[in-house]
Motif scaffolding. Sequence first.
Motif, short mmCIF file in Angstrom:
data_model
loop_
_atom_site.label_atom_id
_atom_site.label_comp_id
_atom_site.label_asym_id
_atom_site.label_seq_id
_atom_site.Cartn_x
_atom_site.Cartn_y
_atom_site.Cartn_z
N GLY A 134 0.90 -1.24 -0.08
CA GLY A 134 0.05 0.01 -0.10
C GLY A 134 0.77 1.12 0.00
N THR A 135 1.75 1.20 0.80
CA THR A 135 2.78 2.51 0.92
C THR A 135 3.42 2.39 -0.62
OG1 THR A 135 3.08 2.08 3.16
CG2 THR A 135 4.64 3.39 2.06
N THR A 136 4.02 1.46 -0.91
CA THR A 136 4.49 1.55 -2.61
C THR A 136 3.61 1.87 -3.31
OG1 THR A 136 6.04 -0.31 -2.03
CG2 THR A 136 5.84 0.09 -4.26
N ALA A 137 2.37 1.58 -3.52
CA ALA A 137 1.24 1.96 -4.39
C ALA A 137 1.03 3.48 -4.34
CB ALA A 137 0.13 1.41 -4.32
N PHE A 138 1.19 4.15 -3.08
CA PHE A 138 1.07 5.79 -2.90
C PHE A 138 2.03 6.37 -3.66
CE2 PHE A 138 1.76 9.81 -1.20
CZ PHE A 138 0.57 10.14 -1.08
N PHE A 139 3.52 6.06 -3.40
CA PHE A 139 4.29 6.89 -4.14
C PHE A 139 4.47 6.20 -5.47
CE2 PHE A 139 5.69 6.97 0.24
CZ PHE A 139 6.03 8.20 0.40
N ARG A 140 4.40 5.08 -6.12
CA ARG A 140 4.36 4.62 -7.69
C ARG A 140 3.16 5.26 -8.22
NH1 ARG A 140 3.48 -1.00 -7.38
NH2 ARG A 140 1.58 -0.46 -7.28
N ASP A 141 1.78 5.14 -7.85
CA ASP A 141 0.68 5.42 -8.46
C ASP A 141 0.19 6.79 -8.45
OD1 ASP A 141 0.84 2.60 -9.34
OD2 ASP A 141 -0.66 1.88 -7.87
#
Length: 137
Positions: A18-25
């Motif tokens: 979820g944290t990765t998705a925030f920064f990526r997406d």
Amino acid sequence: MPVRTLDHVNIRTPDVPGTTAFFRDLLGLDARPAPGADHIDRGCWIHDPAGHPIIHIGPADAAYPSDAMHPFAPARGGGAVHHVALLCDDLVDMLDRLNHASRAVTRRDYPEAGLIQIFVQEANDILLELNFRKEAG
């Protein structure tokens, strides 16, 4: 020897995906597996457009070399760190991304400084300051 620049920020979280998705997406940054991780869902580095790793996202239960001298206590938000600021481009696109994801933002315009700031919390409630600067004309 002076400090040259901020190297990176580390976020230890129970929700690496979820944290990765925030920064990526939402922020449009590149996510790559961290050294030793076989997938970005198990640990990743977020890279800026120049390819520099700026945010290290790791599992809350991972062992870090610093844990012996400074044991990690999971928490939400930024603790003693108030916010992390990122210099950004394309204000309209960023606001569209955040709005589409139903993220609450606070906007501050500082025309005297040629600066617009967007404040938003990422998946772990860490406050991000997204700065958009106007080029001096």
